[in-house]
Design a protein around this motif. Structure first.
Motif, PDB file in Angstrom:
ATOM      1  N   ALA A 147      51.220   4.666  -4.248  1.00 52.85           N
ATOM      2  CA  ALA A 147      49.912   5.165  -3.809  1.00 52.85           C
ATOM      3  C   ALA A 147      48.784   4.370  -4.465  1.00 52.85           C
ATOM      4  CB  ALA A 147      49.791   6.643  -4.161  1.00 52.85           C
ATOM      5  N   MET A 148      48.941   4.069  -5.731  1.00 52.71           N
ATOM      6  CA  MET A 148      47.900   3.308  -6.425  1.00 52.71           C
ATOM      7  C   MET A 148      47.807   1.888  -5.880  1.00 52.71           C
ATOM      8  SD  MET A 148      48.183   4.443 -10.413  1.00 52.71           S
ATOM      9  CE  MET A 148      46.890   3.335 -10.955  1.00 52.71           C
ATOM     10  N   ARG A 149      48.971   1.347  -5.584  1.00 52.10           N
ATOM     11  CA  ARG A 149      49.002  -0.029  -5.129  1.00 52.10           C
ATOM     12  C   ARG A 149      48.329  -0.179  -3.765  1.00 52.10           C
ATOM     13  NH1 ARG A 149      52.461  -4.982  -6.558  1.00 52.10           N
ATOM     14  NH2 ARG A 149      52.412  -6.081  -4.606  1.00 52.10           N
ATOM     15  N   LEU A 160      37.525   1.179  -6.336  1.00 48.85           N
ATOM     16  CA  LEU A 160      38.306   1.959  -7.308  1.00 48.85           C
ATOM     17  C   LEU A 160      37.631   3.287  -7.634  1.00 48.85           C
ATOM     18  CD1 LEU A 160      39.388  -0.870  -9.762  1.00 48.85           C
ATOM     19  CD2 LEU A 160      40.868   0.450  -8.236  1.00 48.85           C
ATOM     20  N   MET A 161      36.304   3.277  -7.699  1.00 49.82           N
ATOM     21  CA  MET A 161      35.594   4.507  -8.044  1.00 49.82           C
ATOM     22  C   MET A 161      35.740   5.566  -6.958  1.00 49.82           C
ATOM     23  SD  MET A 161      32.189   2.863  -9.755  1.00 49.82           S
ATOM     24  CE  MET A 161      31.339   4.414 -10.087  1.00 49.82           C
ATOM     25  N   GLU A 202      43.182  13.161  -5.527  1.00 48.44           N
ATOM     26  CA  GLU A 202      42.411  13.125  -6.766  1.00 48.44           C
ATOM     27  C   GLU A 202      41.895  11.734  -7.058  1.00 48.44           C
ATOM     28  OE1 GLU A 202      44.089  14.752 -10.360  1.00 48.44           O
ATOM     29  OE2 GLU A 202      45.157  16.253  -9.178  1.00 48.44           O
ATOM     30  N   ARG A 203      40.688  11.692  -7.584  1.00 51.91           N
ATOM     31  CA  ARG A 203      40.141  10.414  -8.023  1.00 51.91           C
ATOM     32  C   ARG A 203      40.990   9.835  -9.143  1.00 51.91           C
ATOM     33  NH1 ARG A 203      34.476   9.918  -6.750  1.00 51.91           N
ATOM     34  NH2 ARG A 203      34.423  10.436  -4.551  1.00 51.91           N
ATOM     35  N   LEU A 204      40.948   8.511  -9.274  1.00 55.15           N
ATOM     36  CA  LEU A 204      41.594   7.892 -10.429  1.00 55.15           C
ATOM     37  C   LEU A 204      40.861   8.331 -11.688  1.00 55.15           C
ATOM     38  CD1 LEU A 204      42.047   4.201  -9.188  1.00 55.15           C
ATOM     39  CD2 LEU A 204      43.689   6.073  -9.086  1.00 55.15           C
ATOM     40  N   SER A 205      41.607   8.475 -12.776  1.00 55.43           N
ATOM     41  CA  SER A 205      40.954   8.849 -14.034  1.00 55.43           C
ATOM     42  C   SER A 205      40.116   7.667 -14.524  1.00 55.43           C
ATOM     43  CB  SER A 205      42.004   9.203 -15.095  1.00 55.43           C
ATOM     44  OG  SER A 205      42.643   8.038 -15.553  1.00 55.43           O
ATOM     45  N   ASP A 236      40.270   6.265 -17.381  1.00 55.41           N
ATOM     46  CA  ASP A 236      41.153   5.287 -18.024  1.00 55.41           C
ATOM     47  C   ASP A 236      41.874   4.424 -16.998  1.00 55.41           C
ATOM     48  OD1 ASP A 236      40.434   6.136 -20.468  1.00 55.41           O
ATOM     49  OD2 ASP A 236      42.319   7.166 -20.959  1.00 55.41           O
ATOM     50  N   GLU A 237      42.239   5.042 -15.875  1.00 52.25           N
ATOM     51  CA  GLU A 237      42.941   4.290 -14.837  1.00 52.25           C
ATOM     52  C   GLU A 237      42.040   3.221 -14.220  1.00 52.25           C
ATOM     53  OE1 GLU A 237      46.509   6.989 -12.956  1.00 52.25           O
ATOM     54  OE2 GLU A 237      44.463   7.513 -12.390  1.00 52.25           O
ATOM     55  N   VAL A 238      40.797   3.600 -13.952  1.00 54.54           N
ATOM     56  CA  VAL A 238      39.850   2.624 -13.392  1.00 54.54           C
ATOM     57  C   VAL A 238      39.647   1.472 -14.378  1.00 54.54           C
ATOM     58  CG1 VAL A 238      37.461   2.231 -12.669  1.00 54.54           C
ATOM     59  CG2 VAL A 238      38.659   4.287 -11.914  1.00 54.54           C
ATOM     60  N   MET A 239      39.456   1.824 -15.630  1.00 56.99           N
ATOM     61  CA  MET A 239      39.262   0.816 -16.679  1.00 56.99           C
ATOM     62  C   MET A 239      40.454  -0.135 -16.752  1.00 56.99           C
ATOM     63  SD  MET A 239      36.587   0.602 -18.178  1.00 56.99           S
ATOM     64  CE  MET A 239      35.264   1.707 -18.498  1.00 56.99           C
ATOM     65  N   ALA A 240      41.635   0.472 -16.789  1.00 60.46           N
ATOM     66  CA  ALA A 240      42.850  -0.323 -16.937  1.00 60.46           C
ATOM     67  C   ALA A 240      43.046  -1.228 -15.721  1.00 60.46           C
ATOM     68  CB  ALA A 240      44.053   0.598 -17.116  1.00 60.46           C
ATOM     69  N   PHE A 241      42.713  -0.716 -14.559  1.00 62.05           N
ATOM     70  CA  PHE A 241      42.802  -1.477 -13.317  1.00 62.05           C
ATOM     71  C   PHE A 241      41.925  -2.730 -13.406  1.00 62.05           C
ATOM     72  CE2 PHE A 241      44.412   0.850  -9.412  1.00 62.05           C
ATOM     73  CZ  PHE A 241      44.972  -0.281  -8.871  1.00 62.05           C
ATOM     74  N   LEU A 242      40.695  -2.531 -13.855  1.00 57.55           N
ATOM     75  CA  LEU A 242      39.742  -3.640 -13.935  1.00 57.55           C
ATOM     76  C   LEU A 242      40.222  -4.689 -14.936  1.00 57.55           C
ATOM     77  CD1 LEU A 242      36.432  -1.617 -13.827  1.00 57.55           C
ATOM     78  CD2 LEU A 242      37.417  -3.022 -12.012  1.00 57.55           C
TER      79      LEU A 242
END
Lengths: 399, 64
Positions: free
Chosen positions: A90-92, A206-207, A214-217, A219-225
């Motif tokens: 799902a994230m991918r 991403l935001m 559910e929105r990405l947390s 931390d998840e957005v940060m880690a993604f970037l």
């Protein structure tokens, strides 16, 4: 053969790993080393494919770097690359739509402009630091642009990205933790700006993205970037710098490419195979798994050595260790394989293709002009400095 | 003639297949894989086979 090759050290990867890989493929394809708490090194193509396509047996959630003194496996950031199914899928999907061949191909004119700008710095016959001065800024600019970072921040970006992966390199003074901290603050500023006005860059995607409603947390957005920055930067830079070095080391192949530039896409594939810019990814066994004559025990790390798989005679034939820009088929694993295969592979291919098209359109003599300084890293042991002299074709005499 | 089958549960929409055989595979704006042809068209069988073989998530297969 040394029964305990130091496959846990940067020096191994910046040295001559190929003979060791050959021995391991032949005599110990599922190889245990005690170093750094112990891990398995996997060197055969077929075994790496088998492991990478079984995420339920071999998890990414405890990190993908090989165990090492600076690697904390108890505190792994929740990145796409460290996420197992079903959430991974799902994230991918959220992000992969930004990386399809059509989207990436649309970036070609912009990439060509960045490449041309970088090559404008090279004057015929004048020695220059090719790796640092010409190649290194290119992927950073492209990925920073994709992320939506302002142009004036491009050079800073590169320094932080370097520091966040190259902590073993004595030239880098920031620790990877410090660099991560700086990047986090920086990304937070970009996010705050987009809290007011959304733009159409990856940060905005991403935001707004949702997984299971559910929105990405945060931390998840940060880690993604952070992942996108690091993954899109060092890797492509090293592909281009080391690809150039490989051509210099194989003058017959370089000449063949100069004579027929339509071979560039195939040459890029062969560079990917031959160099394998990302040396490995790691998985962790979720249960006891027998493999060949060994048993990988639950909770043991398994290091997939892509460079070894990419020289596997069983797949690439007797000339597996030759550099042949016309090789076909070339099903290398330089981008990994399985559900975690590199998301940016179309972008990397495009950047390298455009770079060599532009380079060889201007220069047909490429000579080393000094020592090559490597990056001390186990995962991305690239080139930090490489002095080169470029020359136009006009003075070349018949061979 | 061989039929192309997509396992939607495995596909991550990265479009490696599209890069190899663009007349058959296309990833749409939502990251979903669209088959432009259900059957392997004449003349591109080799590309389609390569795309199936090259799918990193094993999401593609050919059926008679």
């Amino acid at each position: 053969m040394d029964l305990n090759p130091p496959i846990h050290l940067p020096d191994f990867f910046i040295g001559e790993p190929a003979p060791v890989y050959r021995e391991l493929r032949k005599n110990s394809p599922v190889h245990w080393t005690d170093a750094n708490g112990g891990f398995w090194g996997i060197t055969r193509y077929e075994d790496i494919k088998w492991i990478a396509s079984r995420p339920h047996l071999f998890s990414s959630a405890r990190g993908v770097l090989m165990p090492g003194p600076n690697i904390d496996t108890d505190e792994v950031r929740p990145m796409l690359i460290t996420t197992d199914p079903p959430r991974h899928q799902a994230m991918r999907r959220i992000i992969s739509k930004g990386f399809t061949p059509r989207h990436i191909n649309a970036m070609e004119p912009g990439i060509r402009e960045i490449v041309r700008g970088a090559l404008d710095r090279a004057e015929p016959g004048v020695e220059l630091d090719y790796a640092e001065g010409i190649v290194a800024p290119i992927p950073t600019r492209i990925i920073a642009d994709l992320l939506g970072a302002p142009h004036q921040d491009w050079e800073q970006f590169r320094a932080w990205s370097d520091a966040s992966v190259g902590s073993a390199d004595p030239d880098i003074t920031l620790t990877s933790r410090e660099a991560l901290g700086i990047l986090t603050t920086y990304f937070q500023n970009l996010i705050d700006l987009r809290d007011e006005v959304r733009t159409n860059d990856l940060i905005s995607i991403l935001m707004d993205a949702e997984v299971d409603g559910e929105r990405l947390s945060h931390d998840e957005v940060m880690a993604f970037l952070h992942l996108l920055l690091v993954a899109g930067n060092e890797t492509t830079r090293n592909l281009i710098s080391m690809g150039t070095l490989t051509l210099i080391d194989h003058p017959d192949q370089l000449q063949k490419l100069i004579d027929d530039r339509s071979l560039i896409p195939s040459a890029v594939e062969e560079m990917l195979r031959f160099i394998s810019p990302v040396t490995h990814m790691t998985r962790w066994a979720t249960e006891d798994v027998p493999l060949r004559d060994k048993v990988i025990k639950k909770d043991q790390p398994v290091v997939l050595l892509y460079g070894a798989a990419n020289r596997d005679e069983a797949i690439f034939g007797d000339d597996a260790e030759e550099f042949d820009i016309t090789r076909r088929p070339n099903p290398h694993l330089a981008f990994g394989t399985g559900q975690h295969a590199c998301l940016g592979l179309s972008l990397a291919r495009l950047e390298a293709r455009v770079f060599f098209e532009e380079l060889l359109a201007r220069f047909t003599r490429i000579e080393l002009a000094g020592e090559v300084l490597r990056m001390r890293s186990t995962m991305v042991p690239g080139i930090r400095r490489m002095h080169v002299r470029l020359g136009a074709a006009t003075t070349r005499t018949a061979r | 003639m061989m039929k192309i089958v997509v396992d939607r549960a495995r596909c991550t929409g990265i479009g490696i297949c599209e890069a190899i055989a663009p007349t058959v595979f296309e990833v749409d704006d939502d990251g979903g894989l669209v088959l432009l042809s259900q059957l392997v068209p004449h003349g591109v069988a080799a590309e389609v086979a390569e795309a199936v073989e090259g799918c990193p998530t094993l999401a593609l297969r050919l059926e008679p």
